[in-house]
Design an enzyme around this catalytic site. Structure first.
Site, PDB file in Angstrom:
ATOM      1  N   HIS A   1       2.064  -3.164  -7.405  1.00  0.00           N
ATOM      2  CA  HIS A   1       2.163  -1.708  -7.236  1.00  0.00           C
ATOM      3  C   HIS A   1       0.774  -1.099  -7.441  1.00  0.00           C
ATOM      4  O   HIS A   1       0.003  -1.550  -8.284  1.00  0.00           O
ATOM      5  CB  HIS A   1       3.159  -1.116  -8.242  1.00  0.00           C
ATOM      6  CG  HIS A   1       3.504   0.306  -7.938  1.00  0.00           C
ATOM      7  ND1 HIS A   1       2.670   1.335  -8.257  1.00  0.00           N
ATOM      8  CD2 HIS A   1       4.567   0.852  -7.297  1.00  0.00           C
ATOM      9  CE1 HIS A   1       3.212   2.474  -7.836  1.00  0.00           C
ATOM     10  NE2 HIS A   1       4.367   2.199  -7.258  1.00  0.00           N
TER      11      HIS A   1
ATOM     12  N   GLU B   1       2.830   1.112   0.871  1.00  0.00           N
ATOM     13  CA  GLU B   1       2.801   2.364   0.121  1.00  0.00           C
ATOM     14  C   GLU B   1       1.390   2.958   0.170  1.00  0.00           C
ATOM     15  O   GLU B   1       0.526   2.577  -0.631  1.00  0.00           O
ATOM     16  CB  GLU B   1       3.175   2.107  -1.340  1.00  0.00           C
ATOM     17  CG  GLU B   1       4.548   1.504  -1.527  1.00  0.00           C
ATOM     18  CD  GLU B   1       5.114   1.836  -2.898  1.00  0.00           C
ATOM     19  OE1 GLU B   1       6.157   2.495  -2.951  1.00  0.00           O
ATOM     20  OE2 GLU B   1       4.492   1.475  -3.912  1.00  0.00           O
TER      21      GLU B   1
ATOM     22  N   ASN C   1      12.167   2.387  -7.900  1.00  0.00           N
ATOM     23  CA  ASN C   1      11.192   1.999  -8.924  1.00  0.00           C
ATOM     24  C   ASN C   1      11.199   3.090  -9.989  1.00  0.00           C
ATOM     25  O   ASN C   1      10.629   4.155  -9.784  1.00  0.00           O
ATOM     26  CB  ASN C   1       9.805   1.868  -8.275  1.00  0.00           C
ATOM     27  CG  ASN C   1       8.714   1.635  -9.306  1.00  0.00           C
ATOM     28  OD1 ASN C   1       8.987   1.303 -10.463  1.00  0.00           O
ATOM     29  ND2 ASN C   1       7.461   1.802  -8.884  1.00  0.00           N
TER      30      ASN C   1
ATOM     31  N   GLU D   1      -0.215   1.393  -8.950  1.00  0.00           N
ATOM     32  CA  GLU D   1      -0.512   1.822 -10.323  1.00  0.00           C
ATOM     33  C   GLU D   1      -1.004   0.640 -11.158  1.00  0.00           C
ATOM     34  O   GLU D   1      -1.856   0.794 -12.032  1.00  0.00           O
ATOM     35  CB  GLU D   1       0.735   2.474 -10.942  1.00  0.00           C
ATOM     36  CG  GLU D   1       0.993   3.853 -10.323  1.00  0.00           C
ATOM     37  CD  GLU D   1       2.442   4.305 -10.357  1.00  0.00           C
ATOM     38  OE1 GLU D   1       3.249   3.741 -11.100  1.00  0.00           O
ATOM     39  OE2 GLU D   1       2.754   5.257  -9.610  1.00  0.00           O
TER      40      GLU D   1
ATOM     41  N   LYS E   1       9.740   3.122 -12.742  1.00  0.00           N
ATOM     42  CA  LYS E   1       8.465   3.172 -13.492  1.00  0.00           C
ATOM     43  C   LYS E   1       8.758   3.255 -14.991  1.00  0.00           C
ATOM     44  O   LYS E   1       9.751   2.711 -15.466  1.00  0.00           O
ATOM     45  CB  LYS E   1       7.598   4.335 -13.003  1.00  0.00           C
ATOM     46  CG  LYS E   1       7.447   4.348 -11.488  1.00  0.00           C
ATOM     47  CD  LYS E   1       6.378   5.283 -11.008  1.00  0.00           C
ATOM     48  CE  LYS E   1       6.397   5.331  -9.489  1.00  0.00           C
ATOM     49  NZ  LYS E   1       5.277   6.082  -8.937  1.00  0.00           N
TER      50      LYS E   1
ATOM     51  N   SER F   1       6.617   9.145  -1.612  1.00  0.00           N
ATOM     52  CA  SER F   1       7.295  10.442  -1.512  1.00  0.00           C
ATOM     53  C   SER F   1       8.444  10.433  -0.510  1.00  0.00           C
ATOM     54  O   SER F   1       8.700  11.432   0.161  1.00  0.00           O
ATOM     55  CB  SER F   1       6.290  11.556  -1.195  1.00  0.00           C
ATOM     56  OG  SER F   1       5.321  11.654  -2.226  1.00  0.00           O
TER      57      SER F   1
ATOM     58  N   GLY G   1       3.901   9.683  -5.221  1.00  0.00           N
ATOM     59  CA  GLY G   1       4.057  10.692  -6.265  1.00  0.00           C
ATOM     60  C   GLY G   1       3.361  12.002  -5.966  1.00  0.00           C
ATOM     61  O   GLY G   1       3.196  12.842  -6.851  1.00  0.00           O
TER      62      GLY G   1
HETATM   63  C1  PEP Z   1       6.296   4.365  -5.889  1.00  0.00           C
HETATM   64  O1  PEP Z   1       5.728   4.583  -6.943  1.00  0.00           O
HETATM   65  O2  PEP Z   1       6.525   3.189  -5.524  1.00  0.00           O
HETATM   66  C2  PEP Z   1       6.682   5.506  -5.074  1.00  0.00           C
HETATM   67  C3  PEP Z   1       6.949   5.315  -3.804  1.00  0.00           C
HETATM   68  O3  PEP Z   1       6.735   6.716  -5.715  1.00  0.00           O
HETATM   69  P1  PEP Z   1       7.202   8.134  -5.087  1.00  0.00           P
HETATM   70  O4  PEP Z   1       8.448   7.868  -4.295  1.00  0.00           O
HETATM   71  O5  PEP Z   1       7.439   8.989  -6.263  1.00  0.00           O
HETATM   72  O6  PEP Z   1       6.089   8.586  -4.220  1.00  0.00           O
END
Ligand code: PEP
Length: 248
Positions: free
Chosen positions: A94, A166, A9, A96, A11, A211, A172
């Site tokens: 997601h 997630e 992703n 966000e 973003k 992460s 993040g």
């Molecule tokens: C995400 O935003 O879907 C995600 C998993 O981000 P990160 O790997 O940076 O934690």
């Protein structure tokens, strides 16, 4: 047997030049990758990524979609537009988009329905906040998020849904759920699906996101109910992303 899936992703990151470097870098290592690999590009670069990945093993996805087919929806992008650029996947729900753009469980379910009805596959994201985890509500939160999709789309829709668990506190932040924490939640998700349809429960891919990086991917993906990863930050570096893809 479920195939391992690794989805990146990006973003709201990258430029034309960076997209080119990133995709070429990923493609250069794909011969050693057995997992299915998807990259979810910002809308403006879908065409560029499509051109770079045609006839490759790399699959293309978008990061959100409108529920409307066309018309007076300034700034929105329809599922047919996404299909027009050769994308087969759309990230939906997601955290966000839920937290910053006010998407409710029902909005997310409506988007999942739009994606699935169009013949594309939804990368359907769920997960709890830190407060919810500390209150022992993780399973109830993800169950609620999934139940709205079942109620809106029907259980059969999960033939075209990839779930991405997630935990919001891991996205993040550099803090990863432990393999046991992630496995426990994935098992509870599969158990919930099984109360509706055992076959769908066994065939639905459930990815972990939060992460994930080259040093923790193998241990997470080795867990029984973790079928791959949705990767944010580490998907922007071809070398790191490839290492995760190879861990599957
Ligand atoms: C995400 O935003 O879907 C995600 C998993 O981000 P990160 O790997 O940076 O934690």
């Amino acid at each position: 047997m479920r195939q391992t899936i690794v989805a990146g992703n990006w973003k709201m990151n990258a430029s034309k030049e960076e997209v080119s470097t990133l995709v070429m870098g990923i493609l250069s290592g794909m011969s050693e990758v057995e997992s299915k690999v998807i990259v979810c590009s910002p809308f403006p670069y879908l065409s560029q990524v499509e051109a770079l990945t045609t006839h490759s093993q790399l699959h293309l996805g978008a990061q959100t979609v409108s529920i409307h087919p066309s018309g007076a929806h300034t700034g929105e992008v329809s599922v047919d537009m996404i299909k027009d650029f050769g994308a087969d996947y759309v990230i939906v729900g997601h955290s966000e988009r839920r937290s910053m753009y006010g998407e409710t469980d029902q909005d997310v379910a409506n988007k999942v329905k739009t994606v699935v009805d169009s013949g594309l596959t939804a990368l359907f994201c769920i997960g709890e906040t830190l407060e919810e985890r500390e209150a022992g509500e993780t399973e109830a939160v993800v169950a609620r998020q999934i139940q709205v999709v079942i109620d809106t789309c029907g259980i059969d829709a999960f033939r075209n849904i990839i779930i991405a668990y997630e935990p919001i506190w891991a996205i993040g932040t550099g803090v990863t759920a432990s393999p046991q924490q992630a496995q426990d939640t994935h098992a509870s998700i599969r158990a919930l699906l099984a109360t509706n349809d055992e076959n769908i429960a066994q065939s639905t891919p459930i990815l972990y996101g939060g992460s994930m990086n080259p040093s923790n991917a193998a241990e997470l993906i080795a867990c029984e109910d973790i079928d791959g990863g949705l990767i944010g930050g580490a998907s922007l570096k071809a070398e790191d992303f490839l290492q995760i893809c190879k861990a599957g």
